[in-house]
Write a protein that holds these residues in place. Structure first.
Motif, mmCIF file in Angstrom:
data_model
loop_
_atom_site.group_PDB
_atom_site.id
_atom_site.type_symbol
_atom_site.label_atom_id
_atom_site.label_comp_id
_atom_site.label_asym_id
_atom_site.label_seq_id
_atom_site.Cartn_x
_atom_site.Cartn_y
_atom_site.Cartn_z
ATOM 1 N N ARG A 1 0.825 -1.214 0.000
ATOM 2 C CA ARG A 1 0.000 0.000 0.000
ATOM 3 C C ARG A 1 0.853 1.254 0.000
ATOM 4 O O ARG A 1 0.537 2.232 -0.671
ATOM 5 C CB ARG A 1 -0.909 -0.022 1.240
ATOM 6 N N ARG A 2 1.948 1.248 0.754
ATOM 7 C CA ARG A 2 2.695 2.479 0.973
ATOM 8 C C ARG A 2 3.856 2.699 0.000
ATOM 9 O O ARG A 2 4.170 3.838 -0.331
ATOM 10 C CB ARG A 2 3.256 2.495 2.398
ATOM 11 N N ALA B 1 3.333 4.993 -3.208
ATOM 12 C CA ALA B 1 3.135 6.405 -2.881
ATOM 13 C C ALA B 1 4.443 7.053 -2.463
ATOM 14 O O ALA B 1 4.762 8.185 -2.869
ATOM 15 C CB ALA B 1 2.094 6.535 -1.767
ATOM 16 N N VAL B 2 5.233 6.360 -1.652
ATOM 17 C CA VAL B 2 6.511 6.907 -1.200
ATOM 18 C C VAL B 2 7.462 7.067 -2.375
ATOM 19 O O VAL B 2 8.179 8.074 -2.479
ATOM 20 C CB VAL B 2 7.124 5.997 -0.120
ATOM 21 N N GLU B 3 7.476 6.108 -3.277
ATOM 22 C CA GLU B 3 8.355 6.211 -4.446
ATOM 23 C C GLU B 3 8.034 7.453 -5.269
ATOM 24 O O GLU B 3 8.938 8.138 -5.766
ATOM 25 C CB GLU B 3 8.230 4.950 -5.308
ATOM 26 N N ARG B 4 6.752 7.774 -5.405
ATOM 27 C CA ARG B 4 6.370 8.962 -6.177
ATOM 28 C C ARG B 4 6.836 10.231 -5.478
ATOM 29 O O ARG B 4 7.318 11.171 -6.122
ATOM 30 C CB ARG B 4 4.852 8.984 -6.380
ATOM 31 N N VAL B 5 6.725 10.261 -4.163
ATOM 32 C CA VAL B 5 7.187 11.435 -3.420
ATOM 33 C C VAL B 5 8.701 11.591 -3.544
ATOM 34 O O VAL B 5 9.203 12.693 -3.786
ATOM 35 C CB VAL B 5 6.781 11.331 -1.935
ATOM 36 N N LEU B 6 9.434 10.498 -3.417
ATOM 37 C CA LEU B 6 10.892 10.573 -3.508
ATOM 38 C C LEU B 6 11.341 11.002 -4.896
ATOM 39 O O LEU B 6 12.325 11.739 -5.026
ATOM 40 C CB LEU B 6 11.511 9.225 -3.145
ATOM 41 N N ARG B 7 10.641 10.556 -5.932
ATOM 42 C CA ARG B 7 11.000 11.005 -7.290
ATOM 43 C C ARG B 7 10.838 12.507 -7.410
ATOM 44 O O ARG B 7 11.674 13.191 -8.004
ATOM 45 C CB ARG B 7 10.138 10.285 -8.332
ATOM 46 N N LEU C 1 -1.737 20.111 -6.914
ATOM 47 C CA LEU C 1 -1.407 20.722 -5.635
ATOM 48 C C LEU C 1 -1.963 19.890 -4.482
ATOM 49 O O LEU C 1 -1.279 19.657 -3.484
ATOM 50 C CB LEU C 1 -1.955 22.152 -5.573
ATOM 51 N N THR C 2 -3.195 19.428 -4.630
ATOM 52 C CA THR C 2 -3.795 18.603 -3.588
ATOM 53 C C THR C 2 -3.019 17.308 -3.404
ATOM 54 O O THR C 2 -2.793 16.855 -2.281
ATOM 55 C CB THR C 2 -5.262 18.287 -3.938
ATOM 56 N N PRO D 1 0.003 11.086 -2.770
ATOM 57 C CA PRO D 1 -0.529 10.494 -4.002
ATOM 58 C C PRO D 1 -1.747 9.625 -3.759
ATOM 59 O O PRO D 1 -2.609 9.495 -4.609
ATOM 60 C CB PRO D 1 0.650 9.666 -4.526
ATOM 61 N N GLU D 2 -1.809 8.994 -2.579
ATOM 62 C CA GLU D 2 -2.937 8.124 -2.258
ATOM 63 C C GLU D 2 -3.343 8.373 -0.810
ATOM 64 O O GLU D 2 -2.723 7.852 0.119
ATOM 65 C CB GLU D 2 -2.556 6.646 -2.445
#
Length: 424
Positions: free
Chosen positions: A345-346, A349-355, A405-406, A412-413
């Protein structure tokens, strides 16, 4: 619970940062016997992130913790301002996102953690032990079945057996190291030097100043102080120190002349500074039989965007739902298969933030390195143009802008607290 004994609980959480404290509170409120271990005597130490994104506020509200947290000394960020070569640009306005969580929170972390731990302490199934570092994991038949910890009061080691060990002990996680899990650290070309000054030097809760002499970040943290950040090229901090604190103060004044009024009293030496190595990373795995990692122990976030606290809290919320359900079923030591639901689940989302953080870091690195030697006039023109665009056309008013922005502010999720398991 005393040193030298062997104890047993459902879950041992190692590390009383935001992720560990939140997970402990949620588990205790769900009737899970939980032990929270913290290696420091108190909660005040270096590199405590002070920024909490709107999504963290939403989750605190779902936990019934937002009101007592907002009663603490804090600053609210609703507008972001950047001064580029003495021209000011408003780069974001949280009024462009729907309420009620239309602001970010800046505050010292220890009081917030104390609120969460105090709330958890209202439940008899929760125990908090500060100044109790974990030395190693306890294994049986290839599974993690507990921890070996040191009682600093008695100087004795003791063992806690559990159905799950949670490593929430930060980027230098002892639990992750004991499990021989690769942290997957990524190299960075910049580092961040932190220091505090009186809040009279900042007009807004969050602002930045940039010119040919460098880049300064300002974050109000309450208590009459503002936290400032100064980016340096990786490995150059020893040279900066060798030049002396007076030379460093002159560099800062060259970016913001108003700082001269608080020097030298407000920054007497480099002992008042802390260097943060920016080394984001993504551990190879977050779960094993009887073991779960969250927050920086699982994924080291960059300070860029102040998203680390929100990521850790989101991890804790998802982990709570997975772990509480498994324990309700009466499972023994929780298996990799059960815990993998949390990582599945996580991790995306974390990968997208780190990118996104890595992309922003490359831009900051370009600025810190002075655009690889471009003439100052060219750099000045490029940067003013770059910051003028969002100032003239707010991102939320562009097609799909509000959605972007949201997503940046709420993740992302989006995740939600599973309050159906609360016992109160």
């Amino acid at each position: 619970m005393h040193g030298g004994d062997e104890h047993e609980v459902d879950v041992v959480v190692v590390g009383a940062g935001p992720g560990g404290a939140v997970l402990s509170y949620l588990l205790a409120r769900s009737g899970v016997e939980t032990l929270l271990l913290e290696r420091h005597r108190d909660l005040d130490r270096e590199f405590r992130g002070f920024g909490f994104q709107p999504d963290a506020l939403r989750l605190f509200d779902e936990m019934d913790l937002l009101d007592p947290i907002l009663d603490l000394d804090h600053r609210e960020v609703r507008v972001g301002e950047v001064s580029v070569y003495d021209r000011s640009y408003e780069v974001f306005d949280f009024d462009d996102i729907p309420g009620p969580y239309d602001f970010a929170l800046l505050m010292e972390q220890p009081p917030l953690l104390e609120v969460i731990i105090e709330a958890a302490s209202a439940f008899e199934c929760f125990t908090y032990r500060p100044h109790t570092p974990v030395r190693d994991l306890v294994h049986e038949a290839g599974r993690v079945v507990g921890v070996r910890a040191l009682d600093h009061e008695t100087g004795e080691e003791f063992v806690v057996r559990s159905r799950l060990v949670v490593g929430a002990d930060g980027r230098f996680s002892t639990v992750r190291t004991a499990a021989d899990i690769d942290p997957g650290l990524l190299d960075s070309s910049i580092e961040l030097l932190w220091f505090k000054l009186p809040d009279t030097v900042a007009q807004n809760a969050a602002q930045s100043r940039l010119n040919e002499h460098g880049l300064l970040l300002y974050f109000g943290v309450g208590g009459g102080e503002v936290q400032l950040g100064w980016f340096v090229e990786k490995g150059t901090y020893p040279e900066l120190r060798a030049e002396g604190i007076e030379a460093f103060r002159r560099r800062l004044v060259a970016v913001d002349p108003s700082l001269d009024a608080v020097f030298p009293e407000a920054l007497p030496s480099f002992e008042d500074c802390s260097l943060l190595h920016i080394e984001p990373g993504l551990s190879e795995t977050w779960v094993r039989d009887g073991l779960l990692l969250l927050g920086d122990a699982a994924h080291v976030a960059s300070p860029i965007g102040a998203q680390g606290n929100a990521l850790a809290i989101q991890d804790a919320v998802v982990a709570h739902a997975v772990v509480a359900e498994a324990l309700d079923r009466g499972d023994g030591p929780l298996s990799t298969g059960t815990l993998r639901r949390y990582e599945q689940r996580r991790r995306p989302a974390v990968e997208r933030v780190l990118r996104g953080q890595r992309l922003a870091e490359r831009g900051l690195s370009w600025i810190v390195r002075r655009s690889d030697g471009l003439p100052d006039a060219v750099t000045r023109s490029l940067l003013r143009t770059l910051f003028a665009v969002p100032a003239r056309i707010p991102i939320a008013r562009l097609p799909f802008g509000r959605r972007l922005l949201t997503r940046a502010l709420f993740g992302p999720e989006p995740v939600h607290v599973d309050g159906t398991r609360f016992r109160d």
